[in-house]
Design a protein around this motif. Structure first.
Motif, short mmCIF file in Angstrom:
data_model
loop_
_atom_site.label_atom_id
_atom_site.label_comp_id
_atom_site.label_asym_id
_atom_site.label_seq_id
_atom_site.Cartn_x
_atom_site.Cartn_y
_atom_site.Cartn_z
N VAL A 474 41.69 40.39 33.40
CA VAL A 474 41.31 41.72 33.87
C VAL A 474 40.03 42.20 33.20
O VAL A 474 39.24 42.93 33.78
CB VAL A 474 42.46 42.71 33.63
CG1 VAL A 474 42.04 44.14 33.93
CG2 VAL A 474 43.67 42.32 34.48
N TRP A 506 36.47 48.80 37.49
CA TRP A 506 37.74 49.22 38.07
C TRP A 506 37.99 50.69 37.76
O TRP A 506 37.31 51.30 36.92
CB TRP A 506 38.86 48.36 37.51
CG TRP A 506 38.85 46.95 38.04
CD1 TRP A 506 37.84 46.36 38.74
CD2 TRP A 506 39.88 45.99 37.93
NE1 TRP A 506 38.18 45.07 39.06
CE2 TRP A 506 39.43 44.81 38.57
CE3 TRP A 506 41.14 45.98 37.34
CZ2 TRP A 506 40.20 43.65 38.65
CZ3 TRP A 506 41.92 44.84 37.42
CH2 TRP A 506 41.45 43.69 38.06
N SER A 508 39.25 54.24 36.49
CA SER A 508 39.57 54.75 35.16
C SER A 508 39.56 56.26 35.21
O SER A 508 39.17 56.87 36.22
CB SER A 508 38.56 54.25 34.12
OG SER A 508 37.28 54.82 34.40
N VAL A 566 47.53 46.19 31.86
CA VAL A 566 47.09 44.81 32.05
C VAL A 566 48.30 43.87 32.03
O VAL A 566 48.40 42.93 32.82
CB VAL A 566 46.07 44.41 30.97
CG1 VAL A 566 45.70 42.93 31.08
CG2 VAL A 566 44.82 45.27 31.09
N HIS A 569 49.97 44.18 35.25
CA HIS A 569 49.14 43.49 36.25
C HIS A 569 49.56 42.02 36.34
O HIS A 569 49.79 41.48 37.43
CB HIS A 569 47.66 43.62 35.83
CG HIS A 569 46.71 42.76 36.59
ND1 HIS A 569 45.93 43.24 37.62
CD2 HIS A 569 46.38 41.44 36.45
CE1 HIS A 569 45.17 42.26 38.08
NE2 HIS A 569 45.42 41.15 37.38
N THR A 602 45.04 49.37 38.33
CA THR A 602 44.92 48.15 37.53
C THR A 602 46.09 47.22 37.80
O THR A 602 45.92 46.00 37.96
CB THR A 602 44.84 48.49 36.04
OG1 THR A 602 43.67 49.27 35.78
CG2 THR A 602 44.80 47.23 35.19
N PRO A 703 41.01 47.82 43.09
CA PRO A 703 41.21 48.93 42.15
C PRO A 703 39.98 49.81 41.99
O PRO A 703 39.69 50.27 40.88
CB PRO A 703 41.49 48.18 40.86
CG PRO A 703 40.55 47.00 40.94
CD PRO A 703 40.45 46.65 42.39
#
Length: 714
Positions: A474, A506, A508, A566, A569, A602, A703
């Motif tokens: 990621v 991505w 945030s 993560v 993910h 994410t 994302p």
């Protein structure tokens, strides 16, 4: 789709360039649009955005209608080797490129004739006087070499006698005559200039007086040597011969670039019965070492051609320069004077020539156009499956070079009528079916059109294996958890750092940088993950192929140092949907809503497991601890998060179409985000509910959906 590579370049081809050069539709010269100097266009974009195609079209359109030069040289012409440490003045790739431009512009154009280059030729011939000439197999004959040396010795003796004391002019012409049969051997890069040198020799041997205006130009240059005319040019070349080769080559390149533009200016200011359009110079690939140096030479000479503050801008005739750069964005600071221009606005560009010698102020950065669904649909026909043009736009990221193989493969499949795989595919699988089609060319060595696209983006096949592993992490912090050999780490990192890849962070929280995966270009990452899924599927012929997928995503799964989103993910990529949902349910209690919406994206950006993977690796039972701690919720929040994950996970791939109507009051995503379990007091989820469905319908994907900082005022 005859003009597929040129989609969006019409304003450049049919409006800007004809006006800037002063060439009307009938092929007649008219007053150019920018009499004090046109802007130097810098067209930038990633691989496959049609830049090379439009350069070739500009060249082909103007051949035999106006003076035009295209660099790089034709594909049949091998570039000269790079100079060695002790190489002579003429062992220069940028000088070879400049010589090619001279060769192209020296062509005889009907009505307008040919452009002579006396300033350039005087400087070039003078530089060859000190070029080494040693016997070599396959080189000139003994007699030719002896004649060359004898005439050079006579010229140097005349030069040593001092100004006016010897016939330097005549001996210079005699030397040029002896040089002609040797030029391809002494300096192979200058071979295209044989015709130009032959004209020069013909004039000199015929007793023609030296070109006075050209020599006056050299007299006006700050060369720091004594003398005038030919003697001055020779003495300058002599000073270069005694300097460090690399530095001397750079100085010669700069002088000859200035001479090149001065010759063009002189030709266009000479009286003529008809107005002559300005030359068009097209430079492709100016991001390369040679291309960058060639561009710097020309743009510097261009900016200084009219003297300080462009004082003589109305008198000097400059060529029109159109250049391309492989890059996703202009380099930092390059476009500080003006924002990049869209190609659709180039025909109405508001340009005022600057009163400056600063090269950067003469440049206008133009974004290469993206190919959109409305430009793709006509090539597919009216009866293509609904949404297919949109999928091609998404997968290609608007790059014509990627869209073309997809359009051709789809077109070939659609010819099968009711047996077409695309026609028989359900909408949810249409994208994956498209990528799995065979290439349109039966002789292609690639098995699927996805392989064609990946080979286009990654020409070196040895990099694909390491890149597959880099597509899984990621962020850069996640890379060490990707197992496998990393012998190609430096090459892979250099490949991914190239400036032409798109790098979209991505989602945030507002004001905080989002994660940027090692493979940040969405199209490249999509194709790599598509290949990885195929290789890790049991259908690939290897029963244990799925273990590679497990190993790649399990490395960071239980490492508490890795951010929770993560880890979730990777859990979702392993098919552990309930673990991802339970984790997001737990995060809902501890994160503010913007941070939570970013975490959801994410997690949902996880690649889908290979076909058959969930069956072979069933998810272990894992109760949601948050539901156990909050029995009063009755599982409502957990169920809504599960539905949200399903919706957004499906929209995390470029192969997906958004099936829902974004304006419908029954839009599933909007209802989930505004429901009682996920709504917040600040209205953040309400704002996301308002914006996200419309963005998904326009082709945006998880994302990268924007996370509102607050619902108020947005």
């Amino acid at each position: 789709m005859a003009d597929r590579e040129l989609h969006g370049y019409g304003h450049l081809l049919h409006s800007y360039v004809p006006a800037a050069t002063g060439l009307n539709a009938r092929g007649r010269g008219v007053r150019p649009a920018h009499t004090r100097g046109a802007p130097v266009l810098r067209i930038y974009g990633g691989r496959g955005t049609g830049k090379t195609a439009v350069c070739r079209r500009l060249h082909d359109t103007h051949v035999n209608r106006a003076h035009v030069a295209l660099w790089p040289m034709t594909e049949r012409t091998a570039p000269p080797a790079g100079p060695g440490d002790e190489a002579g003045l003429l062992a220069s790739r940028p000088l070879a490129a400049l010589a090619w431009l001279v060769h192209e512009l020296d062509a005889d154009v009907p009505v307008f004739g040919r452009i002579p280059f006396p300033r350039f030729t005087y400087g070039l011939v003078a530089a060859t006087v000190w070029q080494d000439a040693a016997p070599d197999a396959g080189g000139p004959t003994v007699a030719e070499l002896a004649d060359f040396r004898a005439r050079r010795t006579a010229l140097l003796a005349a030069l040593a006698d001092g100004p006016g004391r010897a016939p330097v002019v005549q001996r210079f012409g005699a030397f040029a005559e002896a040089l002609l049969p040797l030029v391809s051997w002494l300096a192979p890069a200058l071979a295209p200039l044989e015709d130009l040198l032959r004209q020069f020799v013909r004039q000199a041997s015929g007793g023609t007086r030296p070109h006075a205006a050209a020599l006056r130009w050299w007299d006006g240059q700050d060369l720091r040597v004594a003398g005038t005319g030919i003697e001055r040019v020779l003495r300058y070349a002599q000073t270069l011969h005694h300097q460090v080769p690399a530095a001397a080559r750079g100085k010669l390149e700069e002088r000859l670039a200035a001479a090149f533009l001065a010759d063009i200016d002189a030709y266009h200011r000479r009286p003529h019965l008809l107005s002559r359009p300005l030359p068009l110079i097209v430079l492709d690939d100016t991001h390369t070492g040679t291309g960058e140096r060639l561009f710097d030479l020309l743009v510097t000479a261009y900016a200084t051609a009219a003297g300080p503050d462009n004082a003589r801008g109305g008198e000097v005739r400059r060529p029109v320069l159109v250049t391309t750069v492989l890059g996703a964005a202009p380099p930092p600071g390059a476009a500080r004077e003006r924002a990049p221009v869209e190609m659709s606005r180039i025909g109405a560009l508001d340009w005022r020539s600057p009163d400056s010698e600063a090269p950067e102020e003469w440049q206008v950065w133009v974004r290469a156009p993206a190919l959109r669904a409305d430009g793709i649909a006509p090539a597919l026909g009216a009866d293509c499956p609904r949404g297919l043009p949109n999928l091609i736009e998404q997968i290609s990221a608007g790059r014509a070079g990627l869209a073309r193989p997809l359009v051709e493969a789809a077109g070939r499949d659609l010819l099968a009528g009711e047996h077409s795989l695309l026609r028989r595919s359900p909408p949810a699988a249409l994208g994956r079916t498209l990528l799995a089609l065979p290439p349109a060319d039966p002789a292609a060595r690639d098995r699927t059109v996805a392989d064609v696209l990946l080979r286009y983006l990654v020409p070196d096949p040895e990099l694909i294996g390491p890149l597959l592993r880099r597509a899984v992490p990621v962020s850069a912090d996640d890379v060490p958890h990707a197992p496998g050999p990393d012998a190609e780490a430096d090459r892979v990192s250099a490949f991914l750092r190239a400036g032409h890849w798109e790098r979209s962070p991505w989602a945030s929280r507002a004001g905080e940088p989002g994660p940027v995966p090692p493979v940040a270009d969405r199209a490249l990452r999509e194709l790599l993950l598509h290949r990885l899924r195929a290789e890790c599927s049991p259908a690939s012929g290897a029963p244990d192929a799925h273990l590679t997928w497990t190993r790649l995503h399990s490395a960071a799964l239980d490492d508490e140092r890795v951010p929770a989103a993560v880890r979730l993910h990777h859990a979702l990529a392993l098919g552990r949907r309930e673990r991802a949902v339970s984790g997001l349910h737990a995060l809902l209690r501890v994160l503010d809503r913007p941070a939570w919406l970013a975490a959801v994206q994410t997690v949902c950006a996880a690649p889908h497991p290979p076909d058959g993977y969930p069956v072979r690796r069933p998810e272990p039972p894992e109760p949601c601890r948050t539901c156990l701690d909050l029995p009063s919720e009755g599982g409502g929040a957990h169920r809504d998060i599960a539905r949200l994950v399903t919706l957004l996970w499906d929209q995390s791939t470029l192969c997906a179409l958004y099936p829902d109507d974004p304006d419908s009051p029954d839009n599933r995503l909007r209802l989930l985000l505004t429901g009682s379990h996920l709504a917040d007091d600040e209205g953040v989820t309400a704002e996301a509910a308002r914006r996200w469905p419309a963005l998904l319908a326009r082709g945006h994907r998880v994302p990268e959906l924007p996370v509102p900082p607050t619902g108020r005022g947005n």
